[in-house]
Motif scaffolding. Sequence first.
Motif, PDB file in Angstrom:
ATOM      1  N   LYS A   1       0.649  -1.132   0.127  1.00 15.20           N
ATOM      2  CA  LYS A   1      -0.082  -0.103   0.174  1.00 15.20           C
ATOM      3  C   LYS A   1       0.672   1.148  -0.078  1.00 15.20           C
ATOM      4  CE  LYS A   1      -4.013   2.111   2.593  1.00 15.20           C
ATOM      5  NZ  LYS A   1      -3.103   3.933   1.762  1.00 15.20           N
ATOM      6  N   THR A   2       2.045   0.659   0.744  1.00 13.10           N
ATOM      7  CA  THR A   2       2.641   2.280   0.711  1.00 13.10           C
ATOM      8  C   THR A   2       2.859   2.086  -0.199  1.00 13.10           C
ATOM      9  OG1 THR A   2       3.258   1.889   2.638  1.00 13.10           O
ATOM     10  CG2 THR A   2       4.785   3.557   2.279  1.00 13.10           C
TER      11      THR A   2
ATOM     12  N   VAL B   1       4.228   5.211  -5.617  1.00 11.74           N
ATOM     13  CA  VAL B   1       3.692   5.132  -7.272  1.00 11.74           C
ATOM     14  C   VAL B   1       2.634   6.098  -7.629  1.00 11.74           C
ATOM     15  CG1 VAL B   1       3.537   4.078  -9.240  1.00 11.74           C
ATOM     16  CG2 VAL B   1       4.908   3.301  -7.816  1.00 11.74           C
ATOM     17  N   LYS B   2       1.676   6.184  -7.223  1.00  7.84           N
ATOM     18  CA  LYS B   2       0.268   7.157  -7.868  1.00  7.84           C
ATOM     19  C   LYS B   2       0.601   8.363  -7.089  1.00  7.84           C
ATOM     20  CE  LYS B   2      -3.550   6.412  -6.039  1.00  7.84           C
ATOM     21  NZ  LYS B   2      -4.730   6.350  -4.913  1.00  7.84           N
ATOM     22  N   GLU B   3       1.381   9.250  -6.525  1.00  7.66           N
ATOM     23  CA  GLU B   3       1.943  10.286  -6.373  1.00  7.66           C
ATOM     24  C   GLU B   3       2.982  10.530  -7.854  1.00  7.66           C
ATOM     25  OE1 GLU B   3       1.310  12.470  -4.503  1.00  7.66           O
ATOM     26  OE2 GLU B   3       0.071  11.768  -2.834  1.00  7.66           O
TER      27      GLU B   3
ATOM     28  N   LEU C   1      13.202   6.112 -11.938  1.00  7.00           N
ATOM     29  CA  LEU C   1      13.751   6.989 -11.172  1.00  7.00           C
ATOM     30  C   LEU C   1      12.764   7.798 -10.153  1.00  7.00           C
ATOM     31  CD1 LEU C   1      16.078   8.150 -14.111  1.00  7.00           C
ATOM     32  CD2 LEU C   1      16.605   6.246 -12.668  1.00  7.00           C
ATOM     33  N   GLN C   2      12.388   8.701 -10.949  1.00  7.25           N
ATOM     34  CA  GLN C   2      11.339   9.238  -9.179  1.00  7.25           C
ATOM     35  C   GLN C   2      10.784   8.373  -8.456  1.00  7.25           C
ATOM     36  OE1 GLN C   2       9.862  12.418 -10.666  1.00  7.25           O
ATOM     37  NE2 GLN C   2      10.245  12.271 -12.971  1.00  7.25           N
ATOM     38  N   SER C   3      10.283   7.415  -8.411  1.00  8.39           N
ATOM     39  CA  SER C   3       9.400   6.675  -7.697  1.00  8.39           C
ATOM     40  C   SER C   3      10.944   5.630  -6.768  1.00  8.39           C
ATOM     41  CB  SER C   3       8.609   4.722  -8.436  1.00  8.39           C
ATOM     42  OG  SER C   3       8.522   5.677  -9.248  1.00  8.39           O
ATOM     43  N   ALA C   4      11.601   5.294  -6.850  1.00 11.91           N
ATOM     44  CA  ALA C   4      13.240   4.877  -6.449  1.00 11.91           C
ATOM     45  C   ALA C   4      13.725   6.286  -5.676  1.00 11.91           C
ATOM     46  CB  ALA C   4      14.245   4.050  -7.674  1.00 11.91           C
TER      47      ALA C   4
ATOM     48  N   GLU D   1       3.455  -7.192  -8.908  1.00 18.47           N
ATOM     49  CA  GLU D   1       3.438  -6.348  -9.658  1.00 18.47           C
ATOM     50  C   GLU D   1       2.984  -5.262  -9.260  1.00 18.47           C
ATOM     51  OE1 GLU D   1       1.830  -6.267 -13.960  1.00 18.47           O
ATOM     52  OE2 GLU D   1       2.250  -8.054 -13.208  1.00 18.47           O
ATOM     53  N   ILE D   2       3.759  -4.241  -9.438  1.00 25.86           N
ATOM     54  CA  ILE D   2       2.740  -2.894  -9.624  1.00 25.86           C
ATOM     55  C   ILE D   2       2.936  -2.362 -10.702  1.00 25.86           C
ATOM     56  CG2 ILE D   2       2.811  -0.145  -8.599  1.00 25.86           C
ATOM     57  CD1 ILE D   2       4.409  -0.766  -5.948  1.00 25.86           C
ATOM     58  N   HIS D   3       1.473  -2.235 -11.460  1.00 27.32           N
ATOM     59  CA  HIS D   3       1.459  -2.251 -12.586  1.00 27.32           C
ATOM     60  C   HIS D   3       0.903  -0.786 -13.018  1.00 27.32           C
ATOM     61  CE1 HIS D   3      -0.111  -3.250 -17.073  1.00 27.32           C
ATOM     62  NE2 HIS D   3       1.179  -2.853 -16.906  1.00 27.32           N
TER      63      HIS D   3
END
Length: 204
Positions: free
Chosen positions: A72-73, A78-80, A99-102, A187-189
């Motif tokens: 969930k976190t 990723v949504k943001e 890149l930005q999620s990392a 998987e987060i798709h």
Amino acid sequence: MPQHDASQTLDLEIAALRVQLAFLYAGVEGIKAGFRHDQSRDARGRWDGGRGTVIVTRVEATGNARIDARTKTLVDVVKEIVEDLGGGSGAGFGIQVHLQSARAIRSLDLPGTGRHGVEQSFSGGGLVRYGLDGSVRTDVILRDGRTESAPILAVWDIKTGRARLSAKRVADIRAALNVGKDVPVIEIHIERGVSVKSVVFRWM
């Protein structure tokens, strides 16, 4: 106020600031990556595709409260990122999401992941130089502790567009990390549409 209560409150405030800073930093990077002022935006200034925002359309829980809470976190992060990036498609969009999620996830310094459990490469059950030929890259891992020797509890793989997590890829990940089928590979798709973006996550 008892000293331990004050300390706990301070820890929570620091954690909240870390989240805000992570998303602020990601937002600045998103502008560098190609913010378009002519796109429809919501009240927070994020692209809404003309209407709507990112929608979680499918959830497959593992049944492990700790792992599901981490999923969930990560989905929230990723949504943001996807909302802040705005328009985009193809390989370039996927690279920016990764890149930005990392960056954002590292900034959170999450328990069991920390700053190093993001964008790593594995081979033969151990960590190797990132991108080493023949190695397998993971997006995010969760360990039962903060050291590299702590057991791996779960792995997350972020996919965009038409890319999906295949059974072969899951097998390759487990082999490279030397973990069994009891360790979920999640998987987060992210799918982009004209008017909406969605995040789907499932595990194998």
